[in-house]
Design a protein around this motif. Structure first.
Motif, mmCIF file in Angstrom:
data_model
loop_
_atom_site.group_PDB
_atom_site.id
_atom_site.type_symbol
_atom_site.label_atom_id
_atom_site.label_comp_id
_atom_site.label_asym_id
_atom_site.label_seq_id
_atom_site.Cartn_x
_atom_site.Cartn_y
_atom_site.Cartn_z
ATOM 1 N N ALA A 1 -3.849 4.969 -2.177
ATOM 2 C CA ALA A 1 -3.793 3.565 -2.555
ATOM 3 C C ALA A 1 -2.611 3.311 -3.483
ATOM 4 O O ALA A 1 -1.860 2.343 -3.314
ATOM 5 C CB ALA A 1 -5.105 3.153 -3.226
ATOM 6 N N VAL A 2 -2.458 4.206 -4.466
ATOM 7 C CA VAL A 2 -1.329 4.049 -5.394
ATOM 8 C C VAL A 2 -0.016 4.115 -4.609
ATOM 9 O O VAL A 2 0.884 3.280 -4.787
ATOM 10 C CB VAL A 2 -1.362 5.143 -6.486
ATOM 11 N N ALA A 3 0.049 5.075 -3.697
ATOM 12 C CA ALA A 3 1.274 5.228 -2.909
ATOM 13 C C ALA A 3 1.521 3.987 -2.051
ATOM 14 O O ALA A 3 2.635 3.457 -2.019
ATOM 15 C CB ALA A 3 1.169 6.473 -2.030
ATOM 16 N N ALA A 4 0.470 3.496 -1.386
ATOM 17 C CA ALA A 4 0.632 2.333 -0.506
ATOM 18 C C ALA A 4 1.076 1.116 -1.306
ATOM 19 O O ALA A 4 1.956 0.356 -0.880
ATOM 20 C CB ALA A 4 -0.684 2.045 0.228
ATOM 21 N N GLY A 5 0.448 0.942 -2.485
ATOM 22 C CA GLY A 5 0.813 -0.189 -3.332
ATOM 23 C C GLY A 5 2.272 -0.105 -3.755
ATOM 24 O O GLY A 5 3.011 -1.093 -3.719
ATOM 25 N N THR A 6 2.685 1.097 -4.144
ATOM 26 C CA THR A 6 4.067 1.288 -4.583
ATOM 27 C C THR A 6 5.027 1.013 -3.436
ATOM 28 O O THR A 6 6.043 0.330 -3.611
ATOM 29 C CB THR A 6 4.259 2.733 -5.087
ATOM 30 N N ILE A 7 4.679 1.527 -2.265
ATOM 31 C CA ILE A 7 5.561 1.321 -1.114
ATOM 32 C C ILE A 7 5.667 -0.170 -0.787
ATOM 33 O O ILE A 7 6.758 -0.698 -0.569
ATOM 34 C CB ILE A 7 5.043 2.115 0.109
ATOM 35 N N ALA A 8 4.514 -0.845 -0.810
ATOM 36 C CA ALA A 8 4.532 -2.277 -0.513
ATOM 37 C C ALA A 8 5.443 -3.010 -1.492
ATOM 38 O O ALA A 8 6.228 -3.883 -1.122
ATOM 39 C CB ALA A 8 3.120 -2.845 -0.577
ATOM 40 N N LEU A 9 5.341 -2.615 -2.755
ATOM 41 C CA LEU A 9 6.150 -3.256 -3.786
ATOM 42 C C LEU A 9 7.633 -2.979 -3.551
ATOM 43 O O LEU A 9 8.474 -3.880 -3.628
ATOM 44 C CB LEU A 9 5.717 -2.715 -5.155
ATOM 45 N N LEU A 10 7.911 -1.719 -3.212
ATOM 46 C CA LEU A 10 9.310 -1.351 -2.955
ATOM 47 C C LEU A 10 9.867 -2.150 -1.780
ATOM 48 O O LEU A 10 10.971 -2.699 -1.855
ATOM 49 C CB LEU A 10 9.405 0.148 -2.642
ATOM 50 N N ILE A 11 9.063 -2.220 -0.702
ATOM 51 C CA ILE A 11 9.518 -2.967 0.471
ATOM 52 C C ILE A 11 9.766 -4.425 0.097
ATOM 53 O O ILE A 11 10.768 -5.032 0.454
ATOM 54 C CB ILE A 11 8.489 -2.855 1.615
#
Lengths: 227, 837
Positions: B803-813
């Protein structure tokens, strides 16, 4: 034609109540040419919007052709408006994506008129305002005066009994301004009632009567001698 | 009037190319996903609708819940149930039929083919009225060994379908080859059926007499039993009748081994024919059905994913249209002044939205055609999109596009048509109030919550799949070829000859026999009782343990080392089960190896303590009762998918149960090994086709379905994220455009490009951050539930990590998306932005 009786309009925000019109009483006969003058913020535009049924009064009566329309819902007002009232704006308000012809036709679109009849009437009115040679042009290709002529054509193409003009010459140079005023005058001569808001005393002189507004009150009404 | 609408609409389309492209592209991806998923779902739902009268057909499933034993569930039933229920429930049941499947070899000229023979009662066509091409239900399926085949089989062996009267030679239904005379030809059973029948033969009780556990049994579940209900009778009524029968007339009534009512221990269940494909899984235990089963959960999940992607695309449309609304405010106001009603204006915008949706549909259909082959490969189906010949589908798609247009266009239409002309024409006010901005932000939050949720779910599904696949199974699968049809070898002598010949191949290091190899499943259970010692008291009852039959050298071949004692060894002489001849009433002795779970299941303290202890139980194949000495304990190894966990198991040596040979080889010339093995097989079994597979492939194949699901989810969630980012890009562009003047002023006052980019990026980071707060708990809820289906699974901490990774990736994108746009706006000369105000 119309009669405003003790008509008021307030705007409310959370804390302040602004009075735009305060107990205004005006009567306009059929076939009249009335100019409305006054300083900025005196309520001219509000008055014109209410007369044009684009806005509703907060209080008082608005009798239009014998009918008190003050409390009417939007749909009913819209119907009366499209039958009887044409508009001319200071900023022309043409649709950029449509040609001259199509912009004028817009006023007939919502009247259930067959396409052939619409075309005929648009052609006639374009002749009348002298814009026929520009029929296929886009508004951006026209001068200000030409654009306003298109707007005038659009206001009268539906055979409206009354035209409301909100500073029709405000964005025009004096030559074009005069041209538009003459056009309005000749429409008036043919029987169209005209109510015009203007800052220019010279253009107000085209009208038979001038109503001066100040802080939402009618201060003076000057009747001009017949020309 | 419509020309006028069209002109303004087209005008806006060209003026706002970016927004139009985002809208069309987003909706096209959404619709494409929907079409792909719809094709799949439609096929899944169409299963088994082809049988005339099929709505009156049901199947009997069985389940046993014995205290202290793992539940035993299967879609099969015991051979004697059919007659019992047809007689007892005659008011509900019109006819019943049992099916039994067995592999056979069909010989035609010099060729031999492996086929599956379906043995059925003569009542088959009374229950399942499959249409005949040649012959009829009345004439073609009445006597023992009457033989009906499908058109496909007829074409395969004869090249034509009118083959009634022809014969096929079947090897070894009984001890001899049999000539089977074809009595009828039926239409092929469609792909979309759980029935997997192409050769149908009336079961001859004489053939089954030596195998009483197939037809003549109340307790072995080896046949599939179908019933045709009488008009007006329902599956629920039959279910009730069967329970009543079980509690009043079955052999379980009065059985003292059963505590309570029989129906508390045995749960026969009736399932409607057309539900079998999607729902049988719930009743199938670990044996499965006669073919691959559908998965209701997968269908539901797919539908949900399709809707979510479309929702994201629709939100893009709403957001971009309302954001751009200011540009059209004047047009709306004018139309209203000219007498257009609010309805007319709303309709105009709705039609525009529908037109955009239709354009998107065209793109979607083209993309579906392009990706369909890849998609088919991924889901293992043969789906087609034939719009012209499939009018219902075409109508559904058109309807879907209209609906999508209406949903996407509804908010913009309502919003735009609400503009009051006096406001807009009179003043220069933007119509975009604070309310609209926060509404759009809420929609962006929603979009990203969906995207992040999908990414989390995908990552968990994928992670679990990899975890399962790469888990240490406890044995070595490399360099092993399994010969899987030794069951067709008739005598032990011949089997030994084959084994011996195979082991002489130079590159082969060992050949070991067994009942199964890893990944092959069985449901062989039998009860054992621990004898003697202080533990005996506690083990007065039988403990049900799973059985694997292995030959000598099996553990060595798979590299499984005992943790106590030893494995089987020929030199000890006493390890093997030697069947007790019929008529002799004695208890035999042999050895067993247990796994750790079995040791603890028997209540023995440690593996070391187990060595030398004796358990009593019945050997299979009627070999008799034996006292088994525990000679070794091996670790718990995963013979099946880790999804199912390890069963408490007993390994024994019983040659009559050998079905598979494991050929271990030590060479890189794999093709050479295979050709040598094939040559040996051909020498010994010239009429039987060989069946072999690498053990590593068989083990990997257990995870095929999960792998495919994981990949599909990954693809669909990538699409969802892409569409959401497009929307964000559009909004960021618009916002940057709208704030040109503000940005100009800021720059004049000394703001750097970095400041400006930061300003815009932060504006769009907030919704993504909020989206995380919504997505995490929802994804956690679904995923921890999903992981519970696995015995050995990644923990909740993994979900959090993902979840942390997905959230970070979404933010980066989101940052990358917005920053690019913000940078180009921030770079413009402030004077040019301000001059044209």
């Amino acid at each position: 034609m119309l009669k405003l009786h003790n008509l008021s309009k307030f705007y409310r925000t959370d804390e302040v109540e602004t009075v735009a019109l305060d107990n205004v009483n005006i009567e306009i006969e059929s076939g009249e040419f009335v100019a409305i003058m006054g300083p900025s913020g005196c309520g001219k535009s509000t008055l014109l919007n209410i007369v044009g049924m684009l806005d509703s009064p907060s209080d008082g009566d608005y009798i239009f052709m014998g009918e008190n329309v003050a409390g009417y819902p939007e749909s009913k007002l819209s119907n009366i408006r499209k039958q009887n009232i044409g508009f001319i704006f200071q900023s022309f308000n043409l649709i950029d994506e449509l040609t001259v012809e199509e912009n004028i036709e817009l006023a007939l679109l919502y009247h259930n008129i067959p396409a052939a009849v619409r075309r005929e009437r648009v052609a006639k009115v374009m002749d009348k305002v002298g814009i026929a040679h520009r029929a296929k042009h886009m508004p951006s290709q026209l001068s200000g005066g030409q654009q306003q002529r298109v707007a005038v054509a659009r206001a009268v193409v539906g055979d409206q009994a009354m035209i409301l003009a909100d500073e029709p010459t405000g964005n025009l140079d004096s030559a074009h301004g005069q041209e538009v005023m003459e056009m309005l005058q000749s429409l008036n001569a043919e029987g169209t009632t005209i109510v015009m808001v203007t800052h220019s005393p010279a253009h107000a002189d085209y009208a038979r009567r001038t109503i001066n507004l100040f802080d939402g009150h009618v201060v003076t009404e000057n009747l001009r001698a017949a020309v | 009037m419509y020309r006028n609408y069209l002109r303004t609409a087209l005008g806006h389309v060209f003026k706002n190319r970016l927004f139009t492209a985002i809208n069309v592209f987003g909706l096209a991806i959404g619709l494409m996903s929907c079409i792909l998923i719809m094709l799949f779902v439609r096929e899944e739902l169409s299963y088994d609708t082809f049988v005339p009268g099929g709505e009156q057909v049901v199947r009997l499933h069985s389940a046993y819940y014995q205290p202290g034993r793992p539940p035993f569930e299967t879609v099969r039933s015991a051979g004697r149930m059919k007659d019992a229920i047809v007689t007892y429930a005659s008011a509900e049941v019109e006819a019943g039929v049992r099916l039994f499947f067995n592999g056979t070899t069909i010989i035609r000229d010099a060729d031999a083919f492996t086929e599956t023979m379906t043995f059925a009662d003569v009542s088959f066509f009374d229950v399942l009225a499959l249409p005949f091409v040649h012959g009829s239900a009345e004439t073609s399926f009445r006597n023992n060994n009457d033989f009906v085949i499908t058109e496909e089989i007829a074409l395969k062996y004869f090249g034509r379908t009118d083959v009634v009267g022809e014969t096929l030679i079947s090897c070894c239904l009984g001890p001899e080859s049999t000539a089977l005379k074809i009595t009828g030809v039926i239409k092929d059973i469609p792909e979309a059926s759980h029935l997997n029948i192409d050769m149908l033969i009336v079961m001859d009780p004489a053939i089954f007499a030596p195998f009483p556990n197939i037809l003549d049994t109340w307790t072995s579940m080896n046949v599939y039993t179908y019933f045709k209900l009488r008009e007006g009778a329902t599956a629920e009524q039959l279910q009730e009748r069967v329970i009543t029968w079980l509690d009043t007339e079955s052999i379980f009534v009065g059985d003292e081994r059963i505590p309570g009512k029989p129906s508390e221990f045995s749960k026969p269940r009736i399932m409607e024919f057309e539900d079998i494909h999607l729902s049988a899984r719930e009743h199938a235990g670990s044996i499965g059905d006669m073919g691959p089963m559908g998965d209701q959960r997968l269908v539901t999940t797919f539908i949900a994913v399709a809707i979510l992607i479309l929702v994201i695309a629709s939100i893009n449309f709403m957001n971009l249209s309302t954001a751009k609304a200011a540009n059209r405010a004047r047009e709306v106001a004018l139309r209203k002044v000219m007498g257009a009603t609010r309805t007319q204006v709303a309709l105009q915008f709705l039609s525009e939205a529908v037109a955009i949706a239709f354009t998107a549909l065209v793109f979607a259909i083209v993309s579906v055609e392009l990706v369909l082959p890849i998609y088919n490969a991924a889901i293992g189906k043969q789906l087609e999109l034939n719009l012209l010949s499939d009018l219902p589908l075409l109508a559904t798609l058109m309807g879907g596009a209209v609906l999508t247009g209406l949903i996407s266009g509804s908010y913009p239409a309502l919003y735009l048509s609400r503009f009051l002309p006096a406001r807009i024409l009179g003043s220069n006010k933007s119509s975009d109030g604070a309310g609209q901005v926060s509404f759009r932000s809420a929609l962006v939050v929603f979009q990203f919550a969906i995207s992040i949720g999908l990414v989390i779910c995908t990552a968990v599904v994928y992670g679990q799949t990899v975890y399962a696949r790469t888990m240490d199974l406890g044995y070595n699968t490399q360099g092993k070829l399994a010969l899987t049809n030794l069951g067709t070898v008739q005598t032990p002598e011949k089997l030994e000859a084959i084994r011996s010949a195979l082991s002489k191949i130079s590159s082969v290091s060992s050949v070991t026999l067994s009942s199964e190899v890893p990944s092959q499943d069985n449901q062989n259970n039998t009860g054992f009782r621990l004898l003697g010692g202080e533990d005996a008291e506690a083990n007065a009852d039988n403990t049900n343990l799973n059985i694997y039959t292995t030959g000598f050298g099996f553990f060595e071949a798979y590299g499984i080392k005992p943790i106590a004692g030893r494995t089987f060894d020929k030199t000890f002489g006493a390890d093997q089960i030697i069947p007790i001849p019929e008529g002799e009433d004695r208890i035999g002795s042999a050895s067993v190896v247990l796994n750790e779970s079995a040791v603890s299941m028997l209540g023995i303290g440690s593996p070391d303590q187990a060595i030398g202890k004796v358990v009593r139980g019945n050997a299979f194949s009627g070999a008799g009762t034996f006292d088994f000495t525990i000679v070794g304990v091996v670790p718990d190894v995963y013979f099946r998918s880790v999804k199912f966990g390890v069963r408490a198991s007993v390994y024994w040596v019983l040659p009559s149960r050998y079905r598979v040979a494991t050929i271990s080889f030590e060479t890189n010339d794999v093709a050479g090994v295979i050709s040598d093995v094939e040559r040996v097989w051909k020498e010994h079994m010239p009429l039987t086709p060989i069946a072999h597979q690498f053990v590593s492939d068989m083990v990997a194949a257990q995870y095929d379905q999960e792998n495919r699901q994981a990949e599909l989810f990954a693809a669909f969630s990538a699409l969802a994220v892409l569409v959401a980012c497009l929307g964000l890009f559009g909004l960021a562009s618009f916002s940057a455009e709208q704030r040109t003047k503000e940005i100009g002023i800021r720059k004049v006052l000394g703001a750097t490009i970095r400041d400006i980019v930061q300003l815009l990026v932060w504006q769009f980071s907030r919704p993504v951050l909020v989206a995380n707060i919504i997505a995490w708990p929802v994804a956690w809820y679904f995923m921890s539930d999903w992981l519970e289906g696995f015995r050995y699974s990644l923990g909740d901490s993994y979900i959090l990590m993902v979840a942390v990774a997905a959230g970070t990736i979404a933010l980066l994108i989101a940052w990358i998306t917005v920053a690019g746009r913000a940078y180009s706006v921030a770079q413009t000369n402030p004077i040019s932005a301000l001059r044209y105000e």
